[in-house]
Design an enzyme around this catalytic site. Structure first.
Site, PDB file in Angstrom:
ATOM      1  N   LYS A  76      31.739  74.264  47.141  1.00 35.19           N
ATOM      2  CA  LYS A  76      31.762  74.780  45.759  1.00 35.19           C
ATOM      3  C   LYS A  76      32.828  74.063  44.937  1.00 35.19           C
ATOM      4  CE  LYS A  76      32.612  79.012  47.206  1.00 35.19           C
ATOM      5  NZ  LYS A  76      32.603  78.781  48.673  1.00 35.19           N
ATOM      6  N   ARG A  85      31.721  87.795  44.271  1.00 36.51           N
ATOM      7  CA  ARG A  85      31.384  87.729  45.690  1.00 36.51           C
ATOM      8  C   ARG A  85      31.196  89.079  46.340  1.00 36.51           C
ATOM      9  NH1 ARG A  85      35.544  83.400  46.917  1.00 36.51           N
ATOM     10  NH2 ARG A  85      35.550  83.681  49.136  1.00 36.51           N
ATOM     11  N   ARG A 123      36.061  84.949  57.686  1.00 39.64           N
ATOM     12  CA  ARG A 123      35.610  84.693  56.308  1.00 39.64           C
ATOM     13  C   ARG A 123      34.097  84.542  56.265  1.00 39.64           C
ATOM     14  NH1 ARG A 123      38.736  79.548  55.089  1.00 39.64           N
ATOM     15  NH2 ARG A 123      37.691  79.526  53.076  1.00 39.64           N
ATOM     16  N   ARG A 125      39.541  70.155  56.629  1.00 35.94           N
ATOM     17  CA  ARG A 125      40.015  70.160  55.230  1.00 35.94           C
ATOM     18  C   ARG A 125      41.540  70.058  55.176  1.00 35.94           C
ATOM     19  NH1 ARG A 125      38.126  74.675  51.071  1.00 35.94           N
ATOM     20  NH2 ARG A 125      39.003  76.106  52.609  1.00 35.94           N
ATOM     21  N   ARG A 130      45.114  74.703  54.692  1.00 32.03           N
ATOM     22  CA  ARG A 130      45.149  75.957  53.937  1.00 32.03           C
ATOM     23  C   ARG A 130      45.396  77.125  54.878  1.00 32.03           C
ATOM     24  NH1 ARG A 130      40.283  76.894  49.641  1.00 32.03           N
ATOM     25  NH2 ARG A 130      40.044  78.883  50.722  1.00 32.03           N
TER      26      ARG A 130
HETATM   27  P1  AP5 Z   1      35.262  72.713  49.488  1.00 33.85           P
HETATM   28  O1  AP5 Z   1      34.654  72.052  48.311  1.00 33.85           O
HETATM   29  O2  AP5 Z   1      36.725  72.928  49.502  1.00 33.85           O
HETATM   30  O3  AP5 Z   1      34.462  74.072  49.817  1.00 33.85           O
HETATM   31  P2  AP5 Z   1      34.461  75.462  49.059  1.00 33.85           P
HETATM   32  O4  AP5 Z   1      33.049  75.944  49.045  1.00 33.85           O
HETATM   33  O5  AP5 Z   1      35.175  75.373  47.764  1.00 33.85           O
HETATM   34  O6  AP5 Z   1      35.254  76.317  50.145  1.00 33.85           O
HETATM   35  P3  AP5 Z   1      36.427  77.372  49.979  1.00 33.85           P
HETATM   36  O7  AP5 Z   1      37.042  77.523  51.348  1.00 33.85           O
HETATM   37  O8  AP5 Z   1      37.318  77.050  48.859  1.00 33.85           O
HETATM   38  O9  AP5 Z   1      35.597  78.659  49.677  1.00 33.85           O
HETATM   39  P4  AP5 Z   1      36.035  80.117  49.807  1.00 33.85           P
HETATM   40  O10 AP5 Z   1      34.958  80.790  49.077  1.00 33.85           O
HETATM   41  O11 AP5 Z   1      36.243  80.591  51.206  1.00 33.85           O
HETATM   42  O12 AP5 Z   1      37.522  80.129  49.237  1.00 33.85           O
HETATM   43  P5  AP5 Z   1      38.093  80.566  47.831  1.00 33.85           P
HETATM   44  O13 AP5 Z   1      39.160  79.614  47.489  1.00 33.85           O
HETATM   45  O14 AP5 Z   1      37.022  80.838  46.858  1.00 33.85           O
HETATM   46  O15 AP5 Z   1      34.839  71.853  50.800  1.00 33.85           O
HETATM   47  C1  AP5 Z   1      35.311  72.200  52.085  1.00 33.85           C
HETATM   48  C2  AP5 Z   1      35.718  70.945  52.876  1.00 33.85           C
HETATM   49  O16 AP5 Z   1      34.568  70.175  53.184  1.00 33.85           O
HETATM   50  C3  AP5 Z   1      36.653  69.983  52.114  1.00 33.85           C
HETATM   51  O17 AP5 Z   1      37.543  69.421  53.027  1.00 33.85           O
HETATM   52  C4  AP5 Z   1      35.702  68.908  51.546  1.00 33.85           C
HETATM   53  O18 AP5 Z   1      36.366  67.665  51.433  1.00 33.85           O
HETATM   54  C5  AP5 Z   1      34.628  68.873  52.606  1.00 33.85           C
HETATM   55  N1  AP5 Z   1      33.281  68.618  52.079  1.00 33.85           N
HETATM   56  C6  AP5 Z   1      32.740  69.123  50.940  1.00 33.85           C
HETATM   57  N2  AP5 Z   1      31.448  68.724  50.814  1.00 33.85           N
HETATM   58  C7  AP5 Z   1      31.185  67.969  51.932  1.00 33.85           C
HETATM   59  C8  AP5 Z   1      30.034  67.277  52.397  1.00 33.85           C
HETATM   60  N3  AP5 Z   1      28.884  67.284  51.714  1.00 33.85           N
HETATM   61  N4  AP5 Z   1      30.109  66.619  53.584  1.00 33.85           N
HETATM   62  C9  AP5 Z   1      31.253  66.612  54.295  1.00 33.85           C
HETATM   63  N5  AP5 Z   1      32.384  67.234  53.913  1.00 33.85           N
HETATM   64  C10 AP5 Z   1      32.354  67.910  52.729  1.00 33.85           C
HETATM   65  O19 AP5 Z   1      38.747  81.980  48.189  1.00 33.85           O
HETATM   66  C11 AP5 Z   1      39.871  82.068  49.025  1.00 33.85           C
HETATM   67  C12 AP5 Z   1      40.264  83.527  49.200  1.00 33.85           C
HETATM   68  O20 AP5 Z   1      40.628  84.094  47.921  1.00 33.85           O
HETATM   69  C13 AP5 Z   1      39.173  84.477  49.726  1.00 33.85           C
HETATM   70  O21 AP5 Z   1      39.080  84.456  51.132  1.00 33.85           O
HETATM   71  C14 AP5 Z   1      39.685  85.815  49.190  1.00 33.85           C
HETATM   72  O22 AP5 Z   1      40.757  86.281  49.958  1.00 33.85           O
HETATM   73  C15 AP5 Z   1      40.221  85.449  47.820  1.00 33.85           C
HETATM   74  N6  AP5 Z   1      39.207  85.553  46.760  1.00 33.85           N
HETATM   75  C16 AP5 Z   1      38.765  84.543  45.945  1.00 33.85           C
HETATM   76  N7  AP5 Z   1      37.823  84.985  45.111  1.00 33.85           N
HETATM   77  C17 AP5 Z   1      37.651  86.299  45.387  1.00 33.85           C
HETATM   78  C18 AP5 Z   1      36.791  87.307  44.876  1.00 33.85           C
HETATM   79  N8  AP5 Z   1      35.905  87.040  43.904  1.00 33.85           N
HETATM   80  N9  AP5 Z   1      36.874  88.543  45.400  1.00 33.85           N
HETATM   81  C19 AP5 Z   1      37.752  88.842  46.382  1.00 33.85           C
HETATM   82  N10 AP5 Z   1      38.591  87.936  46.921  1.00 33.85           N
HETATM   83  C20 AP5 Z   1      38.534  86.664  46.429  1.00 33.85           C
HETATM   84 MG    MG Z   2      36.992  76.197  47.023  1.00 30.63          MG
END
Ligand code: AP5
Ligand code: MG
Length: 212
Positions: free
Chosen positions: A13, A88, A167, A123, A156
């Site tokens: 994402k 989410r 997760r 990552r 991270r």
């Molecule tokens: P990346 O692009 O970083 O993936 P992402 O989908 O953004 O993954 P996140 O871990 O950020 O998602 P998340 O939803 O768990 O975390 P968030 O920050 O929202 O790609 C991942 C890796 O793969 C990278 O190393 C990249 O280089 C690589 N990659 C990408 N595409 C690739 C490809 N095609 N091929 C190979 N490699 C590739 O949330 C974190 C925390 O915040 C949550 O756990 C929660 O505690 C809190 N939080 C956030 N939003 C909310 C909410 N709405 N409600 C409640 N809690 C929340």
């Molecule tokens: Mg992200």
């Protein structure tokens, strides 16, 4: 265009969101990044959510709904925005509706769990600016440092194997129903999220440009 990006943790994402944001000139709002910034700055919000995030647990709906409401009321969102990581839970999707915010399209990046484990396991993120890398698929040209700002690359807090599993379980239980919620409204654009970053960008831009 008001767009939501959905997909499991590590689906890409953030990676695709950055590209879409530049292409369509829309601000990308990642709730995870907002919360990580709050933790870094030591703000009251950061203190409140710090341990939940490290454990891979969702922060309470009331807290995140308010964060998003405040952010969407800023001037740069007037012409559209890209939400990454929100809503989410079904309660968050309903809160968004209650704010009077209309979501036009929801881009769902579909990636199987086995692929997720490898993506999140490799990552690395910049401690200073938050830029994301992958040791194999998206390495920094500056080695162990960020190629943009020279900051140190770290793992991270929520990318430990056992936390990744929790997760993913939370995703399937609480977040996937939101994908179905938007599918039912005819707003879902689904892309196959397997393959390299460029291939997914191509698929993503194709479906979004078809919608323009
Ligand atoms: P990346 O692009 O970083 O993936 P992402 O989908 O953004 O993954 P996140 O871990 O950020 O998602 P998340 O939803 O768990 O975390 P968030 O920050 O929202 O790609 C991942 C890796 O793969 C990278 O190393 C990249 O280089 C690589 N990659 C990408 N595409 C690739 C490809 N095609 N091929 C190979 N490699 C590739 O949330 C974190 C925390 O915040 C949550 O756990 C929660 O505690 C809190 N939080 C956030 N939003 C909310 C909410 N709405 N409600 C409640 N809690 C929340
Ligand atoms: Mg992200």
């Amino acid at each position: 265009m008001n767009l939501v990006l959905m997909g499991a943790p590590g689906a890409g994402k953030g990676t695709q969101g950055e590209i879409i944001s530049e292409r369509f000139e829309l601000p990308e709002i990642s709730t995870g990044s907002v919360l990580r910034e709050a933790i870094k700055s030591g703000s009251p919000l950061g203190e409140q959510v710090k341990s939940l995030i490290a454990q891979g647990k969702l922060v309470p709906d009331e807290i995140i709904n308010q964060v998003v409401k405040d952010r969407l009321s800023q001037a740069d969102c007037a012409k559209g925005f890209i939400l990454d990581g929100f809503p989410r839970t079904l309660a968050q999707a309903q809160a968004l509706d209650a704010m009077g915010v209309t979501i036009d399209k929801v881009l769902y990046i579909n990636v199987p769990d086995q692929v997720i484990l490898e993506r999140l396991g490799g990552r690395r993120v910049c401690e200073k600016c938050g830029e994301t890398y992958h040791i194999k698929h998206q390495p920094s040209s500056a080695g162990e440092l960020c190629e943009k700002c020279g900051g140190k690359l770290i793992i991270r807090a929520d990318d430990k194997p056992e936390t990744i599993r929790d997760r993913l379980a939370t995703y399937h239980q609480s977040t996937y129903p939101v994908v179905e919620y938007y599918r039912g409204q005819g707003k879902l654009l689904e892309v196959d999220g397997t393959g390299n970053i460029e291939a997914i960008t191509e698929r993503t831009l194709r479906v979004l440009e078809d919608e323009e």
